[in-house]
Each structure stands twice: as structure tokens, then as C-alpha cells.
Design an enzyme around this catalytic site. Structure first.
Site, mmCIF file in Angstrom:
data_model
loop_
_atom_site.group_PDB
_atom_site.id
_atom_site.type_symbol
_atom_site.label_atom_id
_atom_site.label_comp_id
_atom_site.label_asym_id
_atom_site.label_seq_id
_atom_site.Cartn_x
_atom_site.Cartn_y
_atom_site.Cartn_z
ATOM 1 N N GLU A 276 1.377 -0.823 0.596
ATOM 2 C CA GLU A 276 0.206 0.165 -0.681
ATOM 3 C C GLU A 276 0.735 1.545 -0.087
ATOM 4 O O GLU A 276 0.108 2.442 -0.366
ATOM 5 C CB GLU A 276 -0.819 -0.040 1.746
ATOM 6 C CG GLU A 276 -1.721 0.524 0.977
ATOM 7 C CD GLU A 276 -3.028 0.445 1.838
ATOM 8 O OE1 GLU A 276 -4.334 0.262 1.771
ATOM 9 O OE2 GLU A 276 -2.970 0.801 2.951
ATOM 10 N N HIS B 218 7.830 -26.925 -0.787
ATOM 11 C CA HIS B 218 7.250 -27.956 -1.550
ATOM 12 C C HIS B 218 6.130 -27.987 -2.276
ATOM 13 O O HIS B 218 5.294 -28.714 -2.495
ATOM 14 C CB HIS B 218 6.885 -28.398 -0.386
ATOM 15 C CG HIS B 218 8.324 -29.534 -0.223
ATOM 16 N ND1 HIS B 218 8.431 -30.967 -0.166
ATOM 17 C CD2 HIS B 218 8.573 -29.426 0.861
ATOM 18 C CE1 HIS B 218 9.426 -30.604 0.704
ATOM 19 N NE2 HIS B 218 10.024 -30.302 1.352
ATOM 20 N N LYS C 88 -13.740 0.616 -4.130
ATOM 21 C CA LYS C 88 -15.249 1.209 -3.060
ATOM 22 C C LYS C 88 -16.292 1.805 -4.098
ATOM 23 O O LYS C 88 -17.988 1.405 -3.332
ATOM 24 C CB LYS C 88 -14.277 2.062 -1.975
ATOM 25 C CG LYS C 88 -13.837 1.177 -1.485
ATOM 26 C CD LYS C 88 -13.167 2.349 -0.313
ATOM 27 C CE LYS C 88 -11.938 1.040 1.275
ATOM 28 N NZ LYS C 88 -11.427 2.344 1.916
#
Length: 444
Positions: A287, A308, A422
Site C-alpha cells: 500500500e 514443496h 469502493k
């Protein structure tokens, strides 16, 4: 001095001394920009001197509130998203028993809400809270961030039905703006205990404010030691505003590697309790740096588990990777590998050795293999995982992020891109004022 060490021997061959020097020359001026508060986003630099501003009386108050909640709670719910919960969760997970949810620790079980909008998650949470004594904190500057606001509306309704309004308000603590916002207004009208999210501290830098300290204290962790560690690192950084500073070494190395084409950074740990610390780090760096078409993409793995699964790609995939390894030198416990007469697994050659010896050997072997495969490695060594060291590590990464962001020539303290989804969500949900955008989106 600090307990944190940065080792850069495994970035040689990927960048030249001249490339490192380019960024070393910027360190002193960048420190000055931070501490004089003259750079972009300087109105969000309250975290810089936050550790030293924390008083004994403040810690006493937080601990008293936490103790009152602990006495009446089997479960403590932290309602928040992003920086409003990740910092607390990072510390709590790092300093708790690996199986804390299944063993009796004498502390409430810490669980989280408002960090997703899954209906099934909320259903299961409500079902649990029906059967448990609980309290909660809701964390939001505005009180209108969708995920925590929706979760708190549901949980507020539940806790009031379960205990009645008068008792419910003793079980709710709000951490919000000091003077304005929906949650502040609600808290004042309902009579909740409140703490302030400082105006000049962004969410991803807020772990050493009440945002992090209250949940951490409820979990039974010593917040005085956590703060003391951060204070130690703050003083170290103020006293060492040069390229020998460990946070500066980290910032310089990652910026030099980024400009040499290593655009993705993987934070590696060999202790599963650091998994959520990595999640906090990802938000902090992603951010802060990911803007203006720039930035190092932050990812994380837990080794040896992910060797793995992700190991193949890291070893031989696209060569735009760098790794930063958090290396814990001394575990808290001693577990030995036993001798087995049958030796069917062929492991007797390490019988009698500590499991940590094998873990550290795997770390060394993996660093060497990945370097040979074209992935430079930065090693951040810490002596142990405890509250003091974790406090140091938090401030180390925060100041390193600010240094790195300013060297990248972005504002490390805003997040304009977060608003895009948003606005679309508000429009599609039919929020008043978003009608025009809703029409555009529905045509796509």
C-alpha cells in the site's frame, strides 16, 4: 544498539557497488525528510515518534481496560480490516502458542470480524458467540468503511440481544477518530469506552496505537515490552541516520535490486508463527509503494512448507524475484530427533540433533540454491521471537518502508488506488449519490 542484523552478502553479483552507492547517497537526506516531516504525505508521519510518546499512564489505562474485558470474556472479537486488525493479529499470532485456539492459555481466544464479507463466516461466528461469553473492539476512523461497519452492525445487534444494552456497552470498546465520524458519534451516544486513532497515523502504521495495543493486551501479551522494543529501534534510527543503519541497509538493497529488474520481493520465514507478520508486512509495503506505475510487488512464503509448493517457481521461474529472509536464530524450546533402531526413514544420521539445527540448515541450503538460481537474498537476523524483538522489527520495517518509498519518489503514506473498488461497490449496491456511476457500470 538493536538486536536486528541485516546481511547483504547474497545480493553480490546481482548489483554493483555503484548501484548500491546510488541509493546509499540518498540515505541521510531521506532520513532528514522523514524526521523533519518535509516530504510527501508528511501529515501522516505521527508513527515516526510514536513509540517514545507512549506514556506509562497510557499503557496502564490500556492494560486496565484489557483486564476488565479479559475477566468477562472467553472470546474477544476484533472488528476491523487492513491495518485495523493485521498489526494486532501479526503480534498475537507471533507471540502465542501455535495451538492457542485449542489449549487453555488463561486468556480469551482472539478472533476477527469485519475483514471480509463472507455470509458463511459471519453465520459461523454468530453461532459461536451464541455459546461463548464475549466482548469486542471495533476499529475504524470513520465508522463507515463497509466491511467493519456491516460486521459491527450485525455484532452490535447480537451482543445487545444477548446481554441487554447496559451490559453490552461495557463489552464494547471503540477505537476511532478523536472528534468526528460515525463511530465516534455512535460511541458518544451509547457510552462506549473509546480510544483514539491519531489523525497523523495511517492504518498500516497503527499497530503501536490502541488499534494494536488493546487487542494485544487482551491476548495477555506484555505491551510494555513490545513498546520498549519499538522505542529502542526509534532511538537507534534517530542516532544513526546513515547508510550503516540496518533499516537503511534494507531500503537501499531493495531499491537497488528493484532498479536492476527484481520487481517482486518475497518475504520468507522459517517459523509458522510469523505468517501473519508477513501479512502485515505485505500491506505495509504494497500500500505504501504500489502507486504511480511503480513499486515492488510484495509476496510471502513460509518455508520449508512452501518449498514443496512455490519452491520450483522461485528456483527456476521468471527471474524478477528477490527474497528477504527473516531468520530467527534461537527458538524458545528444545526438541531433539530420536534414534530409531529400524531406521526405515534413513534419518539416524541426524539423530540427537535439535530440530532447529535442521531448520537452520534448510535455511542456509535454500538461500544458496536460490542465489545460484538467480534470486538475490537479503537476510534479516533476529535473536529470538519475543515482544521486545517484535517491537524492534515493527519499527524497523516501518522506517525501512518510509525510506524505500521516498527513494522510489512516491508518497508512502497515501492509498488513492484503494478507493476505486469502493466507489464501484457503493454504486452497484445503490448507495445514494452514486447513481450516475451505477448506470455506467451496469452497461459494462
Amino acid at each position: 544498539m538493536t538486536d536486528i542484523k541485516v546481511e547483504l552478502s547474497h545480493i553480490k553479483g546481482f548489483i554493483s557497488e555503484n548501484q548500491l552507492d546510488t541509493y546509499k547517497k540518498k540515505v541521510a537526506a531521506t532520513f532528514d525528510t522523514i524526521y523533519s516531516r518535509t516530504g510527501a504525505g508528511n501529515d501522516f508521519l505521527g508513527w515516526v515518534n510514536l513509540p517514545s510518546s507512549i506514556t506509562a499512564d497510557f499503557i496502564k489505562d490500556v492494560k486496565a481496560t484489557a483486564e476488565a474485558l479479559r475477566k468477562k470474556s472467553e472470546v474477544f472479537v476484533v472488528v476491523g480490516i487492513g491495518g485495523s486488525y493485521l498489526g494486532a493479529r501479526a503480534v498475537i499470532e507471533a507471540l502465542s502458542n501455535h495451538f492457542a485456539q485449542l489449549v487453555e492459555t488463561g486468556s480469551p481466544k482472539i478472533i476477527y470480524a469485519g475483514h471480509n464479507m463472507s455470509e458463511d463466516y459471519m453465520h459461523d461466528l454468530i453461532e459461536l458467540l451464541d455459546k461463548k461469553e464475549y466482548s469486542m473492539t471495533v476499529i475504524s476512523k470513520s465508522g463507515t468503511t463497509t466491511e467493519p461497519a456491516v460486521a459491527f452492525r450485525i455484532l452490535k445487534n447480537h451482543i445487545e440481544k444477548k446481554y441487554g444494552k447496559e451490559e453490552a456497552k461495557t463489552r464494547i470498546v471503540a477505537i476511532t477518530d478523536k472528534a468526528k465520524g460515525a463511530l465516534k458519534v455512535l460511541s458518544d451516544s451509547e457510552g462506549y469506552k473509546t480510544y483514539v486513532v491519531p489523525d497523523d497515523v495511517g492504518g498500516r502504521y497503527s499497530v503501536l496505537t490502541p488499534v494494536g495495543l488493546l487487542p494485544i493486551a487482551v491476548a495477555g501479551i506484555d505491551i510494555e515490552k513490545l513498546v520498549a522494543g519499538a522505542q529502542l529501534m526509534e532511538k537507534y534510527c534517530i542516532d544513526n541516520q546513515n547508510d550503516g543503519n540496518v533499516a537503511a541497509q534494507y531500503a537501499v538493497a531493495r531499491q537497488a535490486l528493484y532498479h536492476a529488474g527484481k520487481t517482486n520481493e518475497i518475504l520468507v520465514n522459517y517459523e509458522p508463527r510469523l505468517c501473519y507478520f508477513s501479512e502485515w508486512w505485505k500491506q505495509l509495503y504494497g500500500e505504501s509503494e504500489g502507486k504511480d506505475g511503480k513499486g515492488i510487488f510484495p509476496a510471502s512464503v513460509t518455508f520449508t512448507t512452501d518449498l514443496h509448493s512455490m519452491g520450483q517457481y522461485i528456483q527456476e521461474g521468471l527471474r524478477n524475484l528477490m527474497e528477504t529472509v527473516i531468520s530467527v536464530e534461537n527458538p524458545a524450546n528444545d526438541v531433539r530427533i530420536p534414534q530409531d533402531d529400524a531406521n526405515l526413514d534413513q534419518m539416524n544420521y541426524i539423530a540427537g540433533r535439535r530440530l532447529n539445527d535442521v531448520n537452520q540448515t534448510a535455511e542456509k541450503a535454500t538461500i544458496l540454491a536460490h542465489v545460484d538460481g538467480g534470486v538475490p537474498n537479503i537476510r534479516i537476523a533476529v535473536p529470538r521471537i519475543d515482544a521486545n524483538v517484535l517491537g524492534q522489527l515493527i519499527y524497523f520495517f516501518e522506517i525501512g518502508c518510509a525510506l524505500s518509498g521516498y527513494m522510489l519518489e512516491v508518497n508512502p503514506f497515501n492509498q488513492p488506488g484503494v478507493e476505486a473498488y469502493k466507489k464501484n461497490m457503493f454504486a452497484l449496491l445503490g448507495k445514494p449519490g452514486y447513481e450516475e456511476l451505477r448506470e455506467k457500470l451496469l452497461k459494462r
